[in-house]
Design a protein around this motif. Sequence first.
Motif, PDB file in Angstrom:
ATOM      1  N   LYS A  49       0.846  -1.195   0.000  1.00  0.00           N
ATOM      2  CA  LYS A  49       0.000   0.000   0.000  1.00  0.00           C
ATOM      3  C   LYS A  49       0.883   1.247   0.000  1.00  0.00           C
ATOM      4  N   LYS A  50       0.647   2.161  -0.930  1.00  0.00           N
ATOM      5  CA  LYS A  50       1.445   3.387  -0.956  1.00  0.00           C
ATOM      6  C   LYS A  50       1.127   4.222   0.279  1.00  0.00           C
ATOM      7  N   GLY A  51       2.178   4.860   0.806  1.00  0.00           N
ATOM      8  CA  GLY A  51       2.033   5.654   2.006  1.00  0.00           C
ATOM      9  C   GLY A  51       2.026   4.827   3.281  1.00  0.00           C
ATOM     10  N   LYS A  52       2.218   3.527   3.164  1.00  0.00           N
ATOM     11  CA  LYS A  52       2.211   2.615   4.316  1.00  0.00           C
ATOM     12  C   LYS A  52       3.493   1.790   4.305  1.00  0.00           C
ATOM     13  N   SER A 137      15.036 -12.017  -8.261  1.00  0.00           N
ATOM     14  CA  SER A 137      14.085 -10.979  -8.654  1.00  0.00           C
ATOM     15  C   SER A 137      12.682 -11.531  -8.472  1.00  0.00           C
ATOM     16  N   PHE A 138      11.762 -10.633  -8.161  1.00  0.00           N
ATOM     17  CA  PHE A 138      10.363 -11.010  -7.984  1.00  0.00           C
ATOM     18  C   PHE A 138       9.492  -9.792  -8.230  1.00  0.00           C
ATOM     19  N   GLY A 139       8.262 -10.053  -8.547  1.00  0.00           N
ATOM     20  CA  GLY A 139       7.313  -8.985  -8.796  1.00  0.00           C
ATOM     21  C   GLY A 139       6.460  -8.714  -7.579  1.00  0.00           C
ATOM     22  N   PHE A 140       5.944  -7.492  -7.513  1.00  0.00           N
ATOM     23  CA  PHE A 140       4.979  -7.141  -6.481  1.00  0.00           C
ATOM     24  C   PHE A 140       4.078  -6.046  -7.030  1.00  0.00           C
ATOM     25  N   HIS A 141       2.983  -5.836  -6.362  1.00  0.00           N
ATOM     26  CA  HIS A 141       1.990  -4.867  -6.825  1.00  0.00           C
ATOM     27  C   HIS A 141       1.796  -3.803  -5.758  1.00  0.00           C
ATOM     28  N   ILE A 142       1.705  -2.556  -6.175  1.00  0.00           N
ATOM     29  CA  ILE A 142       1.402  -1.470  -5.257  1.00  0.00           C
ATOM     30  C   ILE A 142      -0.005  -0.989  -5.561  1.00  0.00           C
ATOM     31  N   GLY A 143      -0.833  -1.031  -4.528  1.00  0.00           N
ATOM     32  CA  GLY A 143      -2.196  -0.538  -4.647  1.00  0.00           C
ATOM     33  C   GLY A 143      -2.332   0.751  -3.853  1.00  0.00           C
ATOM     34  N   SER A 144      -3.518   1.310  -3.832  1.00  0.00           N
ATOM     35  CA  SER A 144      -3.756   2.507  -3.024  1.00  0.00           C
ATOM     36  C   SER A 144      -3.862   2.083  -1.574  1.00  0.00           C
TER      37      SER A 144
END
Length: 151
Positions: A49-52, A137-144
């Motif tokens: 989570k962005k900002g967290k 290497s690995f992927g990740f997702h940033i949500g709100s």
Amino acid sequence: MALYKLIVPLLISLCLILPMTLASKFEYCDSKDYAVKVNGVKISPNPVKKGKPATFIISATTSETITGGKLRVDVRYFGFPVYGEYHNLCEETSCPVTGGDFVVSHSQELPGFTPSGSYSLTMKMIDGEGDELTCISFGFHIGSASSVTDI
């Protein structure tokens, strides 16, 4: 009826907890025989989570003693480099690592203006002499910050 009251909350809690604790898929950077073998990567929360604060936990095994070194972390967004830095290995795990299993844990708070989307992270572990111990290497997702879905 009493069994139903126990099973339903258990199933609901498992559905909420499992997506946050599942290991992420990772790949080695190349086919070298690394001194450090990675067993798994966990990301919490997932999606980030962005900002967290976000925590990346890498479980690994080595047969060598590691007395120091550094981690090189590079992040890409849609293939473009957006972030890179070094960390003291002994601040991310307990040194010395004397062979066997160990965990590298890094936490970082992402700025609130970080774009949502898919990212990739490359982590190189380098010993005190500058030799590469492992590279994954690995992927990740940033949500709100309010996102509750996983990719």
